[in-house]
Design an enzyme around this catalytic site. Structure first.
Site, PDB file in Angstrom:
ATOM      1  N   HIS A   1      -6.776   0.521  16.044  1.00 16.65           N
ATOM      2  CA  HIS A   1      -6.850   2.101  14.953  1.00 16.65           C
ATOM      3  C   HIS A   1      -7.814   2.738  14.664  1.00 16.65           C
ATOM      4  O   HIS A   1      -8.106   4.211  14.355  1.00 16.65           O
ATOM      5  CB  HIS A   1      -6.128   1.590  13.280  1.00 16.65           C
ATOM      6  CG  HIS A   1      -4.671   1.169  13.833  1.00 16.65           C
ATOM      7  ND1 HIS A   1      -3.690   0.340  14.414  1.00 16.65           N
ATOM      8  CD2 HIS A   1      -3.480   1.787  13.376  1.00 16.65           C
ATOM      9  CE1 HIS A   1      -2.351   0.615  14.642  1.00 16.65           C
ATOM     10  NE2 HIS A   1      -2.117   1.380  13.486  1.00 16.65           N
TER      11      HIS A   1
ATOM     12  N   GLU B   1       3.252  -0.549  17.259  1.00 20.45           N
ATOM     13  CA  GLU B   1       3.045  -2.175  16.418  1.00 20.45           C
ATOM     14  C   GLU B   1       3.353  -3.086  16.719  1.00 20.45           C
ATOM     15  O   GLU B   1       2.784  -4.582  15.834  1.00 20.45           O
ATOM     16  CB  GLU B   1       3.601  -1.548  14.947  1.00 20.45           C
ATOM     17  CG  GLU B   1       2.729   0.193  14.221  1.00 20.45           C
ATOM     18  CD  GLU B   1       1.620   0.641  14.016  1.00 20.45           C
ATOM     19  OE1 GLU B   1       0.748  -0.721  13.695  1.00 20.45           O
ATOM     20  OE2 GLU B   1       1.084   1.213  14.313  1.00 20.45           O
TER      21      GLU B   1
ATOM     22  N   LYS C   1       1.120  -1.191  -0.470  1.00 22.39           N
ATOM     23  CA  LYS C   1      -0.064   0.242   0.070  1.00 22.39           C
ATOM     24  C   LYS C   1       0.622   1.142  -0.065  1.00 22.39           C
ATOM     25  O   LYS C   1       1.881   1.231   0.711  1.00 22.39           O
ATOM     26  CB  LYS C   1      -1.064  -0.149   1.353  1.00 22.39           C
ATOM     27  CG  LYS C   1      -2.168  -1.130   1.186  1.00 22.39           C
ATOM     28  CD  LYS C   1      -3.069  -0.437   2.707  1.00 22.39           C
ATOM     29  CE  LYS C   1      -4.521  -1.164   2.847  1.00 22.39           C
ATOM     30  NZ  LYS C   1      -5.067  -0.693   3.784  1.00 22.39           N
TER      31      LYS C   1
HETATM   32  N1  LIG Z   1       2.134   1.869   3.881  1.00 23.97           N
HETATM   33  C1  LIG Z   1       1.146   1.174   4.574  1.00 23.97           C
HETATM   34  O1  LIG Z   1       1.232  -0.083   4.909  1.00 23.97           O
HETATM   35  C2  LIG Z   1       1.903   1.730   5.513  1.00 23.97           C
HETATM   36  C3  LIG Z   1       1.437   0.736   7.113  1.00 23.97           C
HETATM   37  C4  LIG Z   1       1.593   2.293   8.678  1.00 23.97           C
HETATM   38  C5  LIG Z   1       1.901   3.217   8.253  1.00 23.97           C
HETATM   39  N2  LIG Z   1       1.925   4.260   7.190  1.00 23.97           N
HETATM   40  C6  LIG Z   1       2.648   5.458   7.095  1.00 23.97           C
HETATM   41  O2  LIG Z   1       3.793   5.626   7.889  1.00 23.97           O
HETATM   42  C7  LIG Z   1       3.984   6.339   8.238  1.00 23.97           C
HETATM   43  C8  LIG Z   1       4.571   6.591   9.203  1.00 23.97           C
HETATM   44  O3  LIG Z   1       6.076   5.841   9.192  1.00 23.97           O
HETATM   45  P1  LIG Z   1       6.987   6.269  10.372  1.00 23.97           P
HETATM   46  O4  LIG Z   1       6.211   6.240  11.962  1.00 23.97           O
HETATM   47  O5  LIG Z   1       7.766   5.695  10.019  1.00 23.97           O
HETATM   48  O6  LIG Z   1       7.109   8.213   9.880  1.00 23.97           O
HETATM   49  P2  LIG Z   1       8.205   8.750   9.270  1.00 23.97           P
HETATM   50  O7  LIG Z   1       8.695   8.377   7.778  1.00 23.97           O
HETATM   51  O8  LIG Z   1       8.308  10.362   9.690  1.00 23.97           O
HETATM   52  O9  LIG Z   1       9.563   8.462  10.618  1.00 23.97           O
HETATM   53  C9  LIG Z   1       9.676   9.729  11.994  1.00 23.97           C
HETATM   54  C10 LIG Z   1      10.653  10.060  11.845  1.00 23.97           C
HETATM   55  O10 LIG Z   1      11.598   9.737  12.083  1.00 23.97           O
HETATM   56  C11 LIG Z   1      13.031   9.759  11.595  1.00 23.97           C
HETATM   57  N3  LIG Z   1      13.720   9.177  11.205  1.00 23.97           N
HETATM   58  C12 LIG Z   1      13.326   8.072  10.227  1.00 23.97           C
HETATM   59  N4  LIG Z   1      14.708   7.072  10.673  1.00 23.97           N
HETATM   60  C13 LIG Z   1      15.236   7.291  11.143  1.00 23.97           C
HETATM   61  C14 LIG Z   1      16.965   7.370  11.615  1.00 23.97           C
HETATM   62  N5  LIG Z   1      16.792   5.524  11.070  1.00 23.97           N
HETATM   63  N6  LIG Z   1      17.255   7.990  12.577  1.00 23.97           N
HETATM   64  C15 LIG Z   1      16.724   8.777  12.474  1.00 23.97           C
HETATM   65  N7  LIG Z   1      15.661   9.656  12.166  1.00 23.97           N
HETATM   66  C16 LIG Z   1      15.168   8.314  11.676  1.00 23.97           C
HETATM   67  C17 LIG Z   1      12.246  10.206  10.458  1.00 23.97           C
HETATM   68  O11 LIG Z   1      13.326  11.224   9.492  1.00 23.97           O
HETATM   69  C18 LIG Z   1      10.422  11.681  11.115  1.00 23.97           C
HETATM   70  O12 LIG Z   1      11.657  12.320  11.734  1.00 23.97           O
HETATM   71  C19 LIG Z   1       2.518   7.239   7.928  1.00 23.97           C
HETATM   72  O13 LIG Z   1       2.643   7.840   7.056  1.00 23.97           O
HETATM   73  C20 LIG Z   1       1.244   6.214   7.671  1.00 23.97           C
HETATM   74  O14 LIG Z   1       0.553   6.603   6.939  1.00 23.97           O
HETATM   75  C21 LIG Z   1       1.771   3.282   5.824  1.00 23.97           C
HETATM   76 ZN   LIG Z   2      -1.268   1.988  12.690  1.00 23.56          ZN
END
Ligand SMILES: NC(=O)c1ccc[n+]([C@@H]2O[C@H](COP(=O)([O-])OP(=O)(O)OC[C@H]3O[C@@H](n4cnc5c(N)ncnc54)[C@H](O)[C@@H]3O)[C@@H](O)[C@H]2O)c1
Ligand SMILES: [Zn+2]
Length: 343
Positions: free
Chosen positions: A236, A173, A131
């Site tokens: 959720h 999660e 997705k």
């Molecule tokens: N496609 C899917 O099935 C699915 C499932 C769940 C969530 N999502 C999406 O995922 C997003 C959330 O993902 P997230 O929590 O990873 O958010 P994100 O990508 O915003 O990352 C969170 C923060 O951590 C930082 N970061 C990430 N990796 C890092 C690292 N190794 N070192 C330092 N900083 C780092 C990023 O720069 C950001 O500030 C949402 O947009 C959500 O809708 C999608």
């Molecule tokens: Zn979630």
């Protein structure tokens, strides 16, 4: 590259590389025909990984997960003269992988893409399942497509730079997965604490792999979300409502949502392990019994997609490790939620 597992989905298969070394990306994506997409945080912490790959560096944060950013990525791809034979690689958390998968699906009617997830949430959740998409106004993930990446490259050493609050977010999660599908993993989480996973590479690697495969299996069995995939929504439904109301971190919101779902389960399925779940959530730094505006949450919740006119499908637990989807009449659901907040 070692440790390859090819996972078949209905339309395409995806190669998973666990315990991999991200600096060997070139073995999967030729340097002269690949564009890496990342955000400023990840780029700043892992510059060596990007080397002389063509790289697009975006502003971090969910606010950027919108069409305007996609347009700017497309312009940069054109500047690189990327054509149909190129590969896009998303290196980052879920925001980056969602956008990379989406743009790869539409650029030149679709190019090859892969992910190097860098957050816990990315590794165990967002990069799996195909997705991909963006937000439109207040509507999260409103536009996008389902299309499997060609590869996932897991390098847990990238997590060294992940901030504490993002570890906690991702663990929500992990706890969700344990609650709905994996009682032995729930026990493992009870026996350890977050710092154990941060310190012990093997322990962490096994946890990530176990969660990635758990989500993979759920998706494989129900790619188009007709049945079991809905279990992944545990916590959720209410979670999303209060996430928007109070701008809570996603992990915090679903933690409160999972606590409420345990409370509902106790009433509706005879679930008797709420205290164990609450204790684990609490131990991993997540909120449980929180005060929120139940009236307002109800207004948002009853507009949820999972509702019919009279009832709503809600993910409950029979016991730890055994999630179930149950249709709950709206008026009953409302009074139980009000009770949960009032207690
Ligand atoms: N496609 C899917 O099935 C699915 C499932 C769940 C969530 N999502 C999406 O995922 C997003 C959330 O993902 P997230 O929590 O990873 O958010 P994100 O990508 O915003 O990352 C969170 C923060 O951590 C930082 N970061 C990430 N990796 C890092 C690292 N190794 N070192 C330092 N900083 C780092 C990023 O720069 C950001 O500030 C949402 O947009 C959500 O809708 C999608
Ligand atoms: Zn979630």
């Amino acid at each position: 590259m070692k440790n390859k597992r090819t996972i078949p989905f209905s339309t395409a298969s995806c190669d998973y590389y666990f315990d991999a070394d991200a600096t060997r990306l070139e073995e999967l994506a030729p340097r002269d025909r690949t564009v890496l997409i990342t955000d400023e945080h990840v780029f700043a912490k892992h510059q060596a990984l990007f080397g002389d790959f063509n790289t697009i560096v975006l502003k971090p944060g969910e606010e950027g997960k919108v069409q305007a950013t996609i347009d700017s990525i497309i312009e940069q791809l054109l500047d690189f003269e990327a054509d149909r034979t190129w590969t896009l690689v998303g290196v980052g958390g879920g925001v980056i992988t969602d956008m990379t998968g989406y743009v790869a699906g539409i650029y030149m009617r679709g190019v090859r893409f892969g992910f190097i997830p860098t957050s816990i949430l990315g590794m165990v959740d967002a990069c799996i399942g195909g997705k991909n998409g963006i937000d439109v106004g207040i509507y999260k993930n409103m536009v996008g497509l389902i299309r499997q990446p060609n590869f996932l490259l897991y390098d847990i050493s990238l997590l060294k730079s992940l901030p504490e609050d993002q570890w906690i977010n991702g663990m929500a999660e992990v706890i969700k997965h344990a609650c709905i599908k994996d009682a032995p993993m729930f026990k493992l989480l009870e026996e350890h604490k977050l710092s154990d996973f941060r310190k012990d590479k093997d322990l962490l690697s096994k946890l990530i792999k176990r969660n990635a495969m758990l989500k993979t299996k759920v998706v494989q069995e129900d790619e188009f979300e007709k049945g079991d995939r809905k279990l992944l929504n545990f916590g959720h439904t209410l979670g999303h409502a209060i996430e928007n109301m109070y701008e809570l971190p996603h992990g915090h919101a679903i933690s409160i949502g999972m606590t409420a779902a345990c409370y509902l389960s106790a009433r509706l399925t005879g679930f008797a392990e709420t205290e164990r779940v609450v204790k684990v959530l609490d131990k991993y730094g997540l909120p449980t019994y929180a005060d929120f505006d139940a009236e307002k949450a109800w207004e948002i919740l009853k507009m949820d997609k999972k509702r019919t006119t009279q009832s709503m499908n809600y993910v409950l637990l029979n016991k730890i490790g055994k999630g179930v989807i149950q249709s709950i009449p709206l008026d009953g659901l409302q009074s139980l939620l009000f009770e949960f907040v009032a207690q």
